[in-house]
Design a protein around this motif. Structure first.
Motif, PDB file in Angstrom:
ATOM      1  N   LYS A   1     -33.061   4.683  -2.226  1.00  0.00           N
ATOM      2  CA  LYS A   1     -32.768   6.015  -2.761  1.00  0.00           C
ATOM      3  C   LYS A   1     -32.037   6.905  -1.759  1.00  0.00           C
ATOM      4  O   LYS A   1     -32.244   6.831  -0.573  1.00  0.00           O
ATOM      5  N   GLU A   2     -31.156   7.709  -2.274  1.00  0.00           N
ATOM      6  CA  GLU A   2     -30.460   8.697  -1.475  1.00  0.00           C
ATOM      7  C   GLU A   2     -29.465   8.109  -0.490  1.00  0.00           C
ATOM      8  O   GLU A   2     -28.863   8.837   0.285  1.00  0.00           O
ATOM      9  N   TYR A   3     -29.227   6.820  -0.544  1.00  0.00           N
ATOM     10  CA  TYR A   3     -28.342   6.226   0.436  1.00  0.00           C
ATOM     11  C   TYR A   3     -26.989   5.929  -0.191  1.00  0.00           C
ATOM     12  O   TYR A   3     -26.871   5.123  -1.092  1.00  0.00           O
ATOM     13  N   LYS A   4     -25.980   6.573   0.340  1.00  0.00           N
ATOM     14  CA  LYS A   4     -24.656   6.452  -0.278  1.00  0.00           C
ATOM     15  C   LYS A   4     -23.754   5.455   0.434  1.00  0.00           C
ATOM     16  O   LYS A   4     -22.629   5.202   0.017  1.00  0.00           O
ATOM     17  N   ASN A   5     -24.239   4.923   1.533  1.00  0.00           N
ATOM     18  CA  ASN A   5     -23.514   3.877   2.228  1.00  0.00           C
ATOM     19  C   ASN A   5     -22.103   4.291   2.666  1.00  0.00           C
ATOM     20  O   ASN A   5     -21.117   3.612   2.344  1.00  0.00           O
ATOM     21  N   PRO A   6     -22.022   5.348   3.430  1.00  0.00           N
ATOM     22  CA  PRO A   6     -20.700   5.867   3.831  1.00  0.00           C
ATOM     23  C   PRO A   6     -19.921   4.884   4.689  1.00  0.00           C
ATOM     24  O   PRO A   6     -18.695   4.839   4.619  1.00  0.00           O
ATOM     25  N   LYS A   7     -20.623   4.090   5.461  1.00  0.00           N
ATOM     26  CA  LYS A   7     -19.928   3.164   6.359  1.00  0.00           C
ATOM     27  C   LYS A   7     -19.203   2.080   5.592  1.00  0.00           C
ATOM     28  O   LYS A   7     -18.124   1.641   5.965  1.00  0.00           O
ATOM     29  N   PHE A   8     -19.797   1.658   4.505  1.00  0.00           N
ATOM     30  CA  PHE A   8     -19.131   0.649   3.693  1.00  0.00           C
ATOM     31  C   PHE A   8     -17.877   1.245   3.059  1.00  0.00           C
ATOM     32  O   PHE A   8     -16.826   0.595   2.976  1.00  0.00           O
ATOM     33  N   ALA A   9     -17.983   2.493   2.633  1.00  0.00           N
ATOM     34  CA  ALA A   9     -16.809   3.182   2.079  1.00  0.00           C
ATOM     35  C   ALA A   9     -15.685   3.233   3.113  1.00  0.00           C
ATOM     36  O   ALA A   9     -14.509   3.028   2.787  1.00  0.00           O
ATOM     37  N   ASP A  10     -16.046   3.457   4.382  1.00  0.00           N
ATOM     38  CA  ASP A  10     -15.042   3.472   5.440  1.00  0.00           C
ATOM     39  C   ASP A  10     -14.332   2.125   5.543  1.00  0.00           C
ATOM     40  O   ASP A  10     -13.119   2.054   5.739  1.00  0.00           O
ATOM     41  N   TYR A  11     -15.140   1.111   5.425  1.00  0.00           N
ATOM     42  CA  TYR A  11     -14.582  -0.245   5.513  1.00  0.00           C
ATOM     43  C   TYR A  11     -13.527  -0.452   4.431  1.00  0.00           C
ATOM     44  O   TYR A  11     -12.419  -0.912   4.688  1.00  0.00           O
ATOM     45  N   LEU A  12     -13.882  -0.086   3.210  1.00  0.00           N
ATOM     46  CA  LEU A  12     -12.929  -0.227   2.107  1.00  0.00           C
ATOM     47  C   LEU A  12     -11.690   0.623   2.324  1.00  0.00           C
ATOM     48  O   LEU A  12     -10.579   0.235   1.948  1.00  0.00           O
ATOM     49  N   LYS A  13     -11.884   1.785   2.975  1.00  0.00           N
ATOM     50  CA  LYS A  13     -10.745   2.679   3.179  1.00  0.00           C
ATOM     51  C   LYS A  13      -9.687   2.047   4.084  1.00  0.00           C
ATOM     52  O   LYS A  13      -8.490   2.260   3.896  1.00  0.00           O
ATOM     53  N   ILE A  14     -10.165   1.283   5.058  1.00  0.00           N
ATOM     54  CA  ILE A  14      -9.211   0.609   5.943  1.00  0.00           C
ATOM     55  C   ILE A  14      -8.310  -0.320   5.140  1.00  0.00           C
ATOM     56  O   ILE A  14      -7.087  -0.330   5.276  1.00  0.00           O
ATOM     57  N   LEU A  15      -8.951  -1.078   4.282  1.00  0.00           N
ATOM     58  CA  LEU A  15      -8.219  -2.023   3.449  1.00  0.00           C
ATOM     59  C   LEU A  15      -7.239  -1.285   2.541  1.00  0.00           C
ATOM     60  O   LEU A  15      -6.064  -1.634   2.430  1.00  0.00           O
ATOM     61  N   GLN A  16      -7.751  -0.232   1.916  1.00  0.00           N
ATOM     62  CA  GLN A  16      -6.905   0.526   0.997  1.00  0.00           C
ATOM     63  C   GLN A  16      -5.685   1.104   1.713  1.00  0.00           C
ATOM     64  O   GLN A  16      -4.566   1.088   1.178  1.00  0.00           O
ATOM     65  N   SER A  17      -5.899   1.585   2.929  1.00  0.00           N
ATOM     66  CA  SER A  17      -4.774   2.224   3.613  1.00  0.00           C
ATOM     67  C   SER A  17      -3.714   1.189   3.997  1.00  0.00           C
ATOM     68  O   SER A  17      -2.527   1.515   4.062  1.00  0.00           O
TER      69      SER A  17
ATOM     70  N   ILE B   1      -2.921  -1.342   2.085  1.00  0.00           N
ATOM     71  CA  ILE B   1      -2.168  -1.529   0.844  1.00  0.00           C
ATOM     72  C   ILE B   1      -1.212  -0.353   0.630  1.00  0.00           C
ATOM     73  O   ILE B   1      -0.033  -0.537   0.329  1.00  0.00           O
ATOM     74  N   ASP B   2      -1.756   0.842   0.806  1.00  0.00           N
ATOM     75  CA  ASP B   2      -0.937   2.047   0.660  1.00  0.00           C
ATOM     76  C   ASP B   2       0.325   1.957   1.509  1.00  0.00           C
ATOM     77  O   ASP B   2       1.429   2.237   1.053  1.00  0.00           O
ATOM     78  N   GLN B   3       0.088   1.576   2.748  1.00  0.00           N
ATOM     79  CA  GLN B   3       1.184   1.484   3.694  1.00  0.00           C
ATOM     80  C   GLN B   3       2.267   0.532   3.189  1.00  0.00           C
ATOM     81  O   GLN B   3       3.452   0.860   3.191  1.00  0.00           O
ATOM     82  N   GLY B   4       1.821  -0.631   2.714  1.00  0.00           N
ATOM     83  CA  GLY B   4       2.768  -1.605   2.170  1.00  0.00           C
ATOM     84  C   GLY B   4       3.546  -1.043   0.992  1.00  0.00           C
ATOM     85  O   GLY B   4       4.752  -1.298   0.843  1.00  0.00           O
ATOM     86  N   GLN B   5       2.848  -0.266   0.180  1.00  0.00           N
ATOM     87  CA  GLN B   5       3.531   0.318  -0.971  1.00  0.00           C
ATOM     88  C   GLN B   5       4.539   1.369  -0.532  1.00  0.00           C
ATOM     89  O   GLN B   5       5.663   1.421  -1.036  1.00  0.00           O
ATOM     90  N   ASN B   6       4.145   2.185   0.428  1.00  0.00           N
ATOM     91  CA  ASN B   6       5.050   3.227   0.907  1.00  0.00           C
ATOM     92  C   ASN B   6       6.299   2.651   1.577  1.00  0.00           C
ATOM     93  O   ASN B   6       7.375   3.230   1.498  1.00  0.00           O
ATOM     94  N   GLU B   7       6.118   1.519   2.219  1.00  0.00           N
ATOM     95  CA  GLU B   7       7.256   0.896   2.888  1.00  0.00           C
ATOM     96  C   GLU B   7       8.136   0.118   1.916  1.00  0.00           C
ATOM     97  O   GLU B   7       9.133  -0.484   2.308  1.00  0.00           O
ATOM     98  N   GLY B   8       7.721   0.068   0.658  1.00  0.00           N
ATOM     99  CA  GLY B   8       8.522  -0.643  -0.332  1.00  0.00           C
ATOM    100  C   GLY B   8       8.366  -2.148  -0.296  1.00  0.00           C
ATOM    101  O   GLY B   8       9.098  -2.883  -0.939  1.00  0.00           O
ATOM    102  N   ILE B   9       7.357  -2.615   0.468  1.00  0.00           N
ATOM    103  CA  ILE B   9       7.146  -4.062   0.552  1.00  0.00           C
ATOM    104  C   ILE B   9       6.311  -4.556  -0.629  1.00  0.00           C
ATOM    105  O   ILE B   9       6.532  -5.640  -1.160  1.00  0.00           O
ATOM    106  N   PHE B  10       5.343  -3.726  -1.020  1.00  0.00           N
ATOM    107  CA  PHE B  10       4.463  -4.107  -2.136  1.00  0.00           C
ATOM    108  C   PHE B  10       4.850  -3.385  -3.417  1.00  0.00           C
ATOM    109  O   PHE B  10       5.345  -2.254  -3.389  1.00  0.00           O
ATOM    110  N   ARG B  11       4.572  -4.017  -4.516  1.00  0.00           N
ATOM    111  CA  ARG B  11       4.786  -3.399  -5.816  1.00  0.00           C
ATOM    112  C   ARG B  11       3.912  -2.153  -5.923  1.00  0.00           C
ATOM    113  O   ARG B  11       2.808  -2.096  -5.389  1.00  0.00           O
ATOM    114  N   THR B  12       4.414  -1.168  -6.621  1.00  0.00           N
ATOM    115  CA  THR B  12       3.680   0.108  -6.691  1.00  0.00           C
ATOM    116  C   THR B  12       2.989   0.310  -8.036  1.00  0.00           C
ATOM    117  O   THR B  12       2.425   1.368  -8.294  1.00  0.00           O
TER     118      THR B  12
END
Lengths: 208, 208
Positions: free
Chosen positions: B123-139, B141-152
DNA sequence: AAAAACTGAATGGGCATTCATTCAGCGTCG
DNA sequence: CGACGCTGAATGAATGCCCATTCAGTTTTT
């Protein structure tokens, strides 16, 4: 009385108990659910549960077996009905996987959250039904490879497992956040596209 | 005494307890682990655990926070050291994810198996550290999209989550079967290839 | 010698499982 | 026909085990 009716009353009660267990496990998880809570959800006495199941573990396993069997049967049927290439069938698989989750959230939550635990900690349980599920996916990949549509440098078991993992994680997020099913269809589409076509931009994108 | 040393002795014992808890949870799971077992793994008395942690739940959460923080720091460092395109960095991410699992199997097992449960039931545990982990991955992907390497046309949050799911499921299989780490490197390579290039056969396959 | 850290036996509550009892349905017998 | 067991499903209060947590006492540190 006819043989097919012999178990009628019994099976109704058994199903009520399974149903109650599913709701309770989805809400509070296996370890935080009291047998008495399952009984009250099912509208039976505590002791009645032990007339149908050996113990709490057995109830958990029976619930898996029962629901997975149902899911696999439905998946098989709907996949067989799909006309078109392996690609269409994989897309159908992904869409159906998501659709089942939207149809019964509790079932989705139960499976996404409890599957891993039980695989490891309920002794003697090898989870054959889950293996069957993965086999369906794997055979789709195999088929694509044999037909020369998919690259053959990837192991179909690995690809099947990875695809399942991707779907499962996305569904986990969906069920835990209890968010609206609005974009589930879209998410299914994106994931199949990603797996089949890849992330990279190409001159000649694959068309539907 | 210096502020930074004030907790020296304490921290050693605290770490011993976390270590013991990790081993025990990996072996038997959170709910099947006795506090007294953790104590004996750590070589302290049962009561000592309560000098460092509020209760068993708090111990679980602290273990997550601590280990995830460590993983994220290491990931960040190693990713920053990678020369090359986003593609190289994503491959590095996948390889590192797998490498960490091979280096500490108990940690991998703990995270793959207990993460889901705890996300929902502590209860009450939102697991912020795991969210951070996912954010690294997401960023990435974002980067690849911004650079035009990945489909958007794909949502980076969804892609990140799906990729994590794929890795996690494959690692689950690896840790539960306690199989040899022989082909982990190869599996990492296959998964990055699959995600980046897709399953479909092409005339002009992407090269490394 | 005071404070702080540590210990582990004792406590108490929680909960899976059991089992003596109830009861509905049904065949049998007078 | 109706009174009378018989059977087995269903019940739920009682049982007893299992631990998480506490704390009075002991050791270590300062």
């Amino acid at each position: 009385m006819a043989d097919s009716e012999k178990q009628r009353g019994s099976n109704e009660k058994r199903e009520r108990i399974l149903e109650g267990a599913l709701r309770a496990f989805a809400k509070k998880g296996f370890y935080n659910t009291r047998v008495s809570e399952i009984a009250s959800e099912a509208g039976v006495a505590d002791g009645t549960i032990y007339l149908y199941f050996k113990n709490k573990d057995d109830l958990l396993i029976s619930l898996f077996e029962d629901r997975m069997e149902w899911i696999i049967a439905r998946l098989q049927t709907e996949l067989d009905a799909v006309q078109g290439s392996v690609i269409e069938r994989i897309k159908a698989f992904v869409h159906l996987h998501f659709r089942l989750a939207v149809e019964d959230r509790d079932l989705a939550e139960f499976i996404t959250v409890e599957l891993r635990q039980s695989a490891k900690f309920v002794k003697e349980y090898k989870n054959p039904k889950f293996a069957d599920y993965l086999k369906i996916l794997q055979s789709l990949i195999d088929q694509g490879q044999n037909e020369g549509i998919f690259r053959t440098d990837l192991d179909s078991r690995l690809v099947g497992r990875a695809l399942f993992g991707a779907l499962d994680e996305v569904l986990l997020q969906f069920t835990l956040s209890r968010s609206a099913p609005t974009d589930v269809k879209d998410e299914a589409e994106q994931i199949s596209t990603m797996i089949i076509d890849g992330l990279i931009v190409r001159e000649h994108p694959t068309m539907d």
